[in-house]
Design a protein around this motif. Structure first.
Motif, PDB file in Angstrom:
ATOM      1  N   VAL A  42      -0.850   0.959  -7.690  1.00 29.36           N
ATOM      2  CA  VAL A  42      -0.166   1.636  -8.792  1.00 29.36           C
ATOM      3  C   VAL A  42       0.069   3.092  -8.412  1.00 29.36           C
ATOM      4  N   GLU A  43       1.292   3.550  -8.526  1.00 30.22           N
ATOM      5  CA  GLU A  43       1.634   4.959  -8.300  1.00 30.22           C
ATOM      6  C   GLU A  43       1.357   5.717  -9.593  1.00 30.22           C
ATOM      7  N   ALA A  44       0.461   6.703  -9.554  1.00 28.44           N
ATOM      8  CA  ALA A  44       0.085   7.437 -10.761  1.00 28.44           C
ATOM      9  C   ALA A  44       0.083   8.939 -10.503  1.00 28.44           C
ATOM     10  N   SER A  45       1.013   9.395  -9.679  1.00 29.71           N
ATOM     11  CA  SER A  45       1.089  10.827  -9.371  1.00 29.71           C
ATOM     12  C   SER A  45       1.532  11.598 -10.602  1.00 29.71           C
ATOM     13  N   PHE A  59      -5.606   1.161  -6.389  1.00 28.89           N
ATOM     14  CA  PHE A  59      -5.473  -0.298  -6.358  1.00 28.89           C
ATOM     15  C   PHE A  59      -6.136  -0.848  -7.606  1.00 28.89           C
ATOM     16  N   ASP A  60      -5.398  -1.635  -8.390  1.00 31.34           N
ATOM     17  CA  ASP A  60      -5.914  -2.236  -9.616  1.00 31.34           C
ATOM     18  C   ASP A  60      -6.309  -3.677  -9.312  1.00 31.34           C
ATOM     19  N   PRO A  61      -7.637  -3.994  -9.297  1.00 31.58           N
ATOM     20  CA  PRO A  61      -8.060  -5.357  -8.954  1.00 31.58           C
ATOM     21  C   PRO A  61      -7.658  -6.394 -10.003  1.00 31.58           C
ATOM     22  N   SER A  62      -7.439  -5.956 -11.252  1.00 29.13           N
ATOM     23  CA  SER A  62      -7.065  -6.928 -12.284  1.00 29.13           C
ATOM     24  C   SER A  62      -5.644  -7.462 -12.074  1.00 29.13           C
ATOM     25  N   THR A  63      -4.768  -6.632 -11.539  1.00 26.63           N
ATOM     26  CA  THR A  63      -3.398  -7.069 -11.257  1.00 26.63           C
ATOM     27  C   THR A  63      -3.177  -7.317  -9.760  1.00 26.63           C
ATOM     28  N   GLU A  64      -4.196  -6.969  -8.955  1.00 32.88           N
ATOM     29  CA  GLU A  64      -4.142  -7.104  -7.497  1.00 32.88           C
ATOM     30  C   GLU A  64      -2.905  -6.416  -6.916  1.00 32.88           C
ATOM     31  N   SER A  65      -2.677  -5.185  -7.393  1.00 29.53           N
ATOM     32  CA  SER A  65      -1.523  -4.429  -6.896  1.00 29.53           C
ATOM     33  C   SER A  65      -1.844  -2.939  -6.873  1.00 29.53           C
ATOM     34  N   ALA A  79      -8.862   5.044  -4.091  1.00 33.61           N
ATOM     35  CA  ALA A  79      -9.229   4.869  -5.499  1.00 33.61           C
ATOM     36  C   ALA A  79      -8.964   3.422  -5.917  1.00 33.61           C
ATOM     37  N   ILE A  80      -9.978   2.795  -6.543  1.00 34.49           N
ATOM     38  CA  ILE A  80      -9.871   1.406  -6.986  1.00 34.49           C
ATOM     39  C   ILE A  80     -10.348   1.323  -8.429  1.00 34.49           C
ATOM     40  N   GLY A  81      -9.596   0.623  -9.258  1.00 32.75           N
ATOM     41  CA  GLY A  81     -10.026   0.427 -10.635  1.00 32.75           C
ATOM     42  C   GLY A  81      -8.854   0.203 -11.570  1.00 32.75           C
ATOM     43  N   THR A  82      -9.176   0.203 -12.852  1.00 34.52           N
ATOM     44  CA  THR A  82      -8.154   0.150 -13.891  1.00 34.52           C
ATOM     45  C   THR A  82      -8.139   1.556 -14.489  1.00 34.52           C
ATOM     46  N   LEU A  83      -7.145   2.342 -14.101  1.00 35.49           N
ATOM     47  CA  LEU A  83      -7.178   3.787 -14.319  1.00 35.49           C
ATOM     48  C   LEU A  83      -5.925   4.296 -15.008  1.00 35.49           C
ATOM     49  N   SER A  84      -6.037   5.502 -15.554  1.00 38.44           N
ATOM     50  CA  SER A  84      -4.879   6.244 -16.064  1.00 38.44           C
ATOM     51  C   SER A  84      -5.056   7.696 -15.638  1.00 38.44           C
ATOM     52  N   THR A  85      -3.953   8.434 -15.547  1.00 41.82           N
ATOM     53  CA  THR A  85      -4.022   9.823 -15.088  1.00 41.82           C
ATOM     54  C   THR A  85      -3.304  10.756 -16.061  1.00 41.82           C
ATOM     55  N   LYS A  86      -3.702  12.025 -15.999  1.00 46.78           N
ATOM     56  CA  LYS A  86      -3.078  13.056 -16.829  1.00 46.78           C
ATOM     57  C   LYS A  86      -3.096  14.365 -16.046  1.00 46.78           C
ATOM     58  N   SER A  87      -2.006  15.133 -16.140  1.00 45.76           N
ATOM     59  CA  SER A  87      -1.899  16.402 -15.424  1.00 45.76           C
ATOM     60  C   SER A  87      -1.575  17.506 -16.421  1.00 45.76           C
ATOM     61  N   GLU A  88      -2.289  18.646 -16.335  1.00 49.88           N
ATOM     62  CA  GLU A  88      -2.083  19.769 -17.246  1.00 49.88           C
ATOM     63  C   GLU A  88      -2.152  21.081 -16.477  1.00 49.88           C
ATOM     64  N   ALA A  89      -1.304  22.041 -16.855  1.00 48.55           N
ATOM     65  CA  ALA A  89      -1.351  23.395 -16.288  1.00 48.55           C
ATOM     66  C   ALA A  89      -1.585  24.368 -17.442  1.00 48.55           C
ATOM     67  N   ASP A  90      -2.329  25.454 -17.185  1.00 42.35           N
ATOM     68  CA  ASP A  90      -2.634  26.393 -18.266  1.00 42.35           C
ATOM     69  C   ASP A  90      -1.565  27.466 -18.449  1.00 42.35           C
ATOM     70  N   ARG A 106       0.859  -1.203   0.000  1.00 42.57           N
ATOM     71  CA  ARG A 106       0.000   0.000   0.000  1.00 42.57           C
ATOM     72  C   ARG A 106       0.884   1.238   0.000  1.00 42.57           C
ATOM     73  N   LEU A 107       0.603   2.162  -0.917  1.00 40.82           N
ATOM     74  CA  LEU A 107       1.415   3.368  -1.085  1.00 40.82           C
ATOM     75  C   LEU A 107       0.887   4.503  -0.218  1.00 40.82           C
ATOM     76  N   ALA A 108       1.769   5.416   0.156  1.00 38.80           N
ATOM     77  CA  ALA A 108       1.394   6.545   1.021  1.00 38.80           C
ATOM     78  C   ALA A 108       0.353   7.442   0.354  1.00 38.80           C
ATOM     79  N   SER A 109       0.377   7.545  -0.985  1.00 33.80           N
ATOM     80  CA  SER A 109      -0.564   8.427  -1.693  1.00 33.80           C
ATOM     81  C   SER A 109      -1.892   7.739  -2.012  1.00 33.80           C
ATOM     82  N   PHE A 110      -2.088   6.490  -1.547  1.00 33.08           N
ATOM     83  CA  PHE A 110      -3.355   5.785  -1.770  1.00 33.08           C
ATOM     84  C   PHE A 110      -4.395   6.295  -0.777  1.00 33.08           C
ATOM     85  N   ARG A 111      -5.558   6.751  -1.330  1.00 35.96           N
ATOM     86  CA  ARG A 111      -6.626   7.274  -0.472  1.00 35.96           C
ATOM     87  C   ARG A 111      -7.970   6.624  -0.766  1.00 35.96           C
TER      88      ARG A 111
END
Length: 198
Positions: free
Chosen positions: A153-156, A145-151, A53-64, A46-51
């Motif tokens: 994922v750090e996605a900061s 947490f990705d249930p498909s891989t049961e692990s 969120a569960i799923g098969t996810l991807s993230t993106k960050s943008e600044a204007d 379990r990662l420190a930044s886990f609060r």
């Protein structure tokens, strides 16, 4: 004697109180039972930044913006997409350094509005620089947490460099000489008034 009438009215259809349009009946129907296994999230890995969120996810960050003036807001958007528990997904918390003010995020979701199990969740932060210089907007801490891989994922997001220029200082457009002469005129007028009165 039997009364002869239209033979069609002797049809059972017309003797039915609902005129053959249907009868109300109670019928029990049962589906097959389904067994599901519910497991708790593992503590290991379990990662420190886990609060939560569960799923098969991807993230993106943008600044204007990457260059602003002191006090000008920067809009930082962090988007989480895929299949997951969007209905209860908490907003990531960006640490606030001394030279930046980070406001609470605005939320918006696009996708399956009923279950909120598939789509994109946007978190938009307003960041205001408080002093000039080259500074870093911290990475947005996010893990799931990705249930498909049961692990886990750090996605900061990645840290961003922000160049902040000093604001323009206000300069009084009135020349110094005219300010002095403006102060002398009322004194002369008062002096003339005293002379007239006397």
């Amino acid at each position: 004697s039997t009364r002869s009438g239209n033979p069609s009215f002797n049809d059972p259809f017309f003797r039915d109180p609902f005129f053959g349009f249907g009868r109300e009946e109670s019928v029990s129907v049962a589906s097959e039972k389904l067994a599901i296994e519910v497991r708790s999230l593992p503590m290991q890995g379990r990662l420190a930044s886990f609060r939560g969120a569960i799923g098969t996810l991807s993230t993106k960050s943008e600044a204007d913006a990457s260059r602003v003036t002191v006090g000008d807001p920067v809009h930082l958007t962090f988007t989480v997409s895929g299949k997951g528990n969007f209905g209860v997904m908490p907003a990531p918390e960006i640490p606030s350094p001394e030279n930046l003010k980070v406001g609470p995020p605005a939320f918006s979701f696009e996708g399956d509005e009923n279950l909120k199990s598939e789509g994109s969740q946007r978190f938009e932060y307003v960041i205001t620089p408080l002093r000039p210089g080259k500074m870093e907007i911290p990475a947005i801490p996010f893990a799931y947490f990705d249930p498909s891989t049961e692990s886990y994922v750090e996605a900061s997001g990645k840290p961003r460099t922000l160049r902040v220029d000093p604001g323009e200082t206000w300069v009084d457009p009135t020349p110094v000489a005219s300010v002095a002469s403006a102060q002398e005129k009322p004194a002369e007028l008062i002096h003339n008034l005293f002379q007239t009165d006397s």
